[in-house]
Design a protein around this motif. Structure first.
Motif, PDB file in Angstrom:
ATOM      1  N   TRP A  70       1.100  -1.193   0.061  1.00 20.39           N
ATOM      2  CA  TRP A  70      -0.567  -0.415   0.220  1.00 20.39           C
ATOM      3  C   TRP A  70       1.097   1.303   0.035  1.00 20.39           C
ATOM      4  O   TRP A  70       2.246   0.985   0.535  1.00 20.39           O
ATOM      5  CB  TRP A  70      -0.816   0.325   1.134  1.00 20.39           C
ATOM      6  N   ALA A  71       0.677   2.058  -0.424  1.00 24.53           N
ATOM      7  CA  ALA A  71       1.097   3.827  -1.101  1.00 24.53           C
ATOM      8  C   ALA A  71       0.338   5.264   0.086  1.00 24.53           C
ATOM      9  O   ALA A  71      -0.822   4.523  -0.327  1.00 24.53           O
ATOM     10  CB  ALA A  71       1.584   3.872  -2.013  1.00 24.53           C
ATOM     11  N   LYS A  72       1.007   5.179   0.770  1.00 27.61           N
ATOM     12  CA  LYS A  72       0.556   6.796   1.361  1.00 27.61           C
ATOM     13  C   LYS A  72       0.805   8.057   0.742  1.00 27.61           C
ATOM     14  O   LYS A  72       2.158   7.976   0.353  1.00 27.61           O
ATOM     15  CB  LYS A  72       0.524   6.901   2.852  1.00 27.61           C
ATOM     16  N   LEU A  73       0.370   8.877   0.729  1.00 24.37           N
ATOM     17  CA  LEU A  73       0.993   9.927   0.222  1.00 24.37           C
ATOM     18  C   LEU A  73       1.892  10.520   1.111  1.00 24.37           C
ATOM     19  O   LEU A  73       1.840  11.105   2.472  1.00 24.37           O
ATOM     20  CB  LEU A  73       0.427  11.139   0.095  1.00 24.37           C
ATOM     21  N   THR A  74       3.287  10.815   1.143  1.00 26.10           N
ATOM     22  CA  THR A  74       4.089  11.327   1.844  1.00 26.10           C
ATOM     23  C   THR A  74       3.900  12.936   2.562  1.00 26.10           C
ATOM     24  O   THR A  74       4.216  13.119   3.556  1.00 26.10           O
ATOM     25  CB  THR A  74       5.789  11.641   1.186  1.00 26.10           C
ATOM     26  N   THR A  75       3.437  14.057   1.628  1.00 24.92           N
ATOM     27  CA  THR A  75       2.995  15.129   2.455  1.00 24.92           C
ATOM     28  C   THR A  75       1.908  15.030   3.259  1.00 24.92           C
ATOM     29  O   THR A  75       1.816  15.672   4.023  1.00 24.92           O
ATOM     30  CB  THR A  75       2.423  16.353   1.055  1.00 24.92           C
ATOM     31  N   GLU A  76       0.839  14.579   3.951  1.00 22.94           N
ATOM     32  CA  GLU A  76      -0.166  13.932   4.069  1.00 22.94           C
ATOM     33  C   GLU A  76      -0.329  13.157   5.592  1.00 22.94           C
ATOM     34  O   GLU A  76      -0.944  12.864   6.175  1.00 22.94           O
ATOM     35  CB  GLU A  76      -1.121  14.451   3.662  1.00 22.94           C
ATOM     36  N   SER A  77       0.881  12.058   5.192  1.00 19.22           N
ATOM     37  CA  SER A  77       0.796  10.640   5.289  1.00 19.22           C
ATOM     38  C   SER A  77      -0.775  10.187   5.511  1.00 19.22           C
ATOM     39  O   SER A  77      -0.847   9.383   6.592  1.00 19.22           O
ATOM     40  CB  SER A  77       1.823  10.907   7.331  1.00 19.22           C
ATOM     41  N   ARG A  78      -1.336   9.988   4.190  1.00 17.20           N
ATOM     42  CA  ARG A  78      -2.813   8.910   4.102  1.00 17.20           C
ATOM     43  C   ARG A  78      -3.100   9.202   3.120  1.00 17.20           C
ATOM     44  O   ARG A  78      -2.037   8.642   1.760  1.00 17.20           O
ATOM     45  CB  ARG A  78      -3.532  10.351   4.651  1.00 17.20           C
ATOM     46  N   TYR A  79      -3.539   7.702   2.813  1.00 14.99           N
ATOM     47  CA  TYR A  79      -4.384   7.442   1.777  1.00 14.99           C
ATOM     48  C   TYR A  79      -4.846   8.565   0.309  1.00 14.99           C
ATOM     49  O   TYR A  79      -5.240   9.302   1.268  1.00 14.99           O
ATOM     50  CB  TYR A  79      -4.760   6.585   1.939  1.00 14.99           C
ATOM     51  N   PRO A  80      -4.254   8.114  -0.785  1.00 20.65           N
ATOM     52  CA  PRO A  80      -4.995   9.055  -1.541  1.00 20.65           C
ATOM     53  C   PRO A  80      -6.554   8.549  -1.255  1.00 20.65           C
ATOM     54  O   PRO A  80      -6.950   7.473  -0.679  1.00 20.65           O
ATOM     55  CB  PRO A  80      -4.354   8.778  -3.065  1.00 20.65           C
ATOM     56  N   LYS A  81      -7.371   9.934  -1.835  1.00 21.25           N
ATOM     57  CA  LYS A  81      -8.814  10.073  -2.095  1.00 21.25           C
ATOM     58  C   LYS A  81      -9.345   8.580  -3.011  1.00 21.25           C
ATOM     59  O   LYS A  81      -9.058   7.788  -3.531  1.00 21.25           O
ATOM     60  CB  LYS A  81      -9.527  10.872  -2.832  1.00 21.25           C
ATOM     61  N   ALA A  82     -10.379   8.185  -2.419  1.00 16.92           N
ATOM     62  CA  ALA A  82     -10.262   6.115  -2.672  1.00 16.92           C
ATOM     63  C   ALA A  82     -10.017   5.226  -2.894  1.00 16.92           C
ATOM     64  O   ALA A  82      -9.794   4.938  -4.021  1.00 16.92           O
ATOM     65  CB  ALA A  82     -11.514   6.768  -4.498  1.00 16.92           C
ATOM     66  N   ALA A  83      -8.492   5.362  -2.258  1.00 16.44           N
ATOM     67  CA  ALA A  83      -7.480   4.205  -2.140  1.00 16.44           C
ATOM     68  C   ALA A  83      -6.877   3.836  -1.086  1.00 16.44           C
ATOM     69  O   ALA A  83      -6.181   3.609  -0.439  1.00 16.44           O
ATOM     70  CB  ALA A  83      -6.481   4.732  -2.952  1.00 16.44           C
ATOM     71  N   ASP A  84      -8.093   3.151  -0.141  1.00 10.94           N
ATOM     72  CA  ASP A  84      -8.273   2.859   1.134  1.00 10.94           C
ATOM     73  C   ASP A  84      -8.715   2.117   1.208  1.00 10.94           C
ATOM     74  O   ASP A  84      -8.467   1.409   2.573  1.00 10.94           O
ATOM     75  CB  ASP A  84      -8.167   4.281   2.235  1.00 10.94           C
ATOM     76  N   HIS A  85      -9.167   1.282   0.016  1.00 10.00           N
ATOM     77  CA  HIS A  85      -9.580   0.096   0.682  1.00 10.00           C
ATOM     78  C   HIS A  85      -9.019  -1.470   0.527  1.00 10.00           C
ATOM     79  O   HIS A  85      -8.096  -1.330  -0.627  1.00 10.00           O
ATOM     80  CB  HIS A  85     -11.056  -0.030  -0.254  1.00 10.00           C
ATOM     81  N   ALA A  86      -9.081  -2.700   0.730  1.00 11.56           N
ATOM     82  CA  ALA A  86      -8.585  -3.951   0.915  1.00 11.56           C
ATOM     83  C   ALA A  86      -9.256  -4.956  -0.264  1.00 11.56           C
ATOM     84  O   ALA A  86     -10.751  -4.519  -0.227  1.00 11.56           O
ATOM     85  CB  ALA A  86      -8.578  -4.761   1.589  1.00 11.56           C
ATOM     86  N   PHE A  87      -8.590  -5.550  -1.314  1.00 11.21           N
ATOM     87  CA  PHE A  87      -8.966  -6.374  -2.174  1.00 11.21           C
ATOM     88  C   PHE A  87      -7.622  -7.823  -2.428  1.00 11.21           C
ATOM     89  O   PHE A  87      -6.883  -7.368  -2.353  1.00 11.21           O
ATOM     90  CB  PHE A  87      -8.969  -5.799  -3.746  1.00 11.21           C
ATOM     91  N   ASN A  88      -8.684  -9.244  -1.894  1.00 16.12           N
ATOM     92  CA  ASN A  88      -7.814 -10.056  -1.407  1.00 16.12           C
ATOM     93  C   ASN A  88      -7.611 -10.192  -2.762  1.00 16.12           C
ATOM     94  O   ASN A  88      -8.703 -11.429  -3.288  1.00 16.12           O
ATOM     95  CB  ASN A  88      -8.325 -10.976  -0.635  1.00 16.12           C
ATOM     96  N   PHE A  89      -6.538 -10.573  -3.211  1.00 16.70           N
ATOM     97  CA  PHE A  89      -5.928 -11.459  -4.707  1.00 16.70           C
ATOM     98  C   PHE A  89      -5.075 -12.434  -4.741  1.00 16.70           C
ATOM     99  O   PHE A  89      -3.919 -11.760  -4.196  1.00 16.70           O
ATOM    100  CB  PHE A  89      -6.057 -10.700  -5.496  1.00 16.70           C
ATOM    101  N   ASN A  90      -4.731 -13.339  -4.644  1.00 22.59           N
ATOM    102  CA  ASN A  90      -3.133 -14.319  -4.442  1.00 22.59           C
ATOM    103  C   ASN A  90      -2.758 -14.440  -3.516  1.00 22.59           C
ATOM    104  O   ASN A  90      -1.628 -14.247  -3.400  1.00 22.59           O
ATOM    105  CB  ASN A  90      -3.026 -14.100  -5.550  1.00 22.59           C
ATOM    106  N   GLY A  91      -3.586 -14.890  -2.251  1.00 26.49           N
ATOM    107  CA  GLY A  91      -2.864 -14.376  -0.906  1.00 26.49           C
ATOM    108  C   GLY A  91      -2.632 -13.157  -0.233  1.00 26.49           C
ATOM    109  O   GLY A  91      -1.795 -12.914   0.915  1.00 26.49           O
ATOM    110  N   LEU A  92      -2.022 -12.164  -1.429  1.00 26.20           N
ATOM    111  CA  LEU A  92      -2.015 -10.801  -0.757  1.00 26.20           C
ATOM    112  C   LEU A  92      -3.959  -9.890  -0.453  1.00 26.20           C
ATOM    113  O   LEU A  92      -4.196 -10.033  -1.297  1.00 26.20           O
ATOM    114  CB  LEU A  92      -0.985 -10.068  -1.629  1.00 26.20           C
ATOM    115  N   SER A  93      -2.979  -8.875   0.549  1.00 24.99           N
ATOM    116  CA  SER A  93      -4.019  -7.512   0.952  1.00 24.99           C
ATOM    117  C   SER A  93      -3.749  -6.756  -0.124  1.00 24.99           C
ATOM    118  O   SER A  93      -2.470  -6.093   0.156  1.00 24.99           O
ATOM    119  CB  SER A  93      -4.454  -7.584   2.064  1.00 24.99           C
TER     120      SER A  93
END
Length: 126
Positions: A70-93
């Protein structure tokens, strides 16, 4: 198992992309390992990018993309808008980036279009 259309595979190989085609249950995904993220924007320099291909692709467009780690924006130490939900695929979140595509051109667009959309979304994320 290969499920990408020949035109997609030829494009990726001609551009030197490293990719894996992975089937996980009903999902078919193309993973681009160590995809470089825009510099000085995220708390990671690179991430694996997952693009799920829907049934009917390439006539039906891919909808979202996913990052691992997962990647967070460095300037605000938060996830980008609409990029904060998990999806499980091939054993990874995976970090789901909800970026919908309403401009897909059937018979014209392919994996190259989706990769440009990914690059653009990563660049303009806020």
């Amino acid at each position: 198992m290969s499920f990408l259309p020949a035109s997609d595979r030829e494009y990726l190989q001609s551009k030197g992309f490293t990719f894996q085609e992975i089937v996980d249950g009903r999902n078919k995904g193309v993973v681009f390992p160590a995809f470089k993220l825009p510099p000085n924007k995220y708390d990671v320099l690179q991430a694996d990018v997952l693009i799920l291909l829907p049934s009917g692709y390439p006539d039906v467009p891919p909808d979202m993309f996913y990052l691992q780690p997962w990647a967070k924006l460095t300037t605000e130490s938060r996830y980008p808008k609409a990029a904060d939900h998990a999806f499980n695929f091939n054993g990874l979140s995976w970090q789901r980036w909800s970026r919908h595509n309403n401009e897909w051109r059937r018979g014209v667009d392919g994996i190259w279009t989706m990769l440009k959309r990914v690059e653009h979304a990563l660049e303009v994320a806020a």
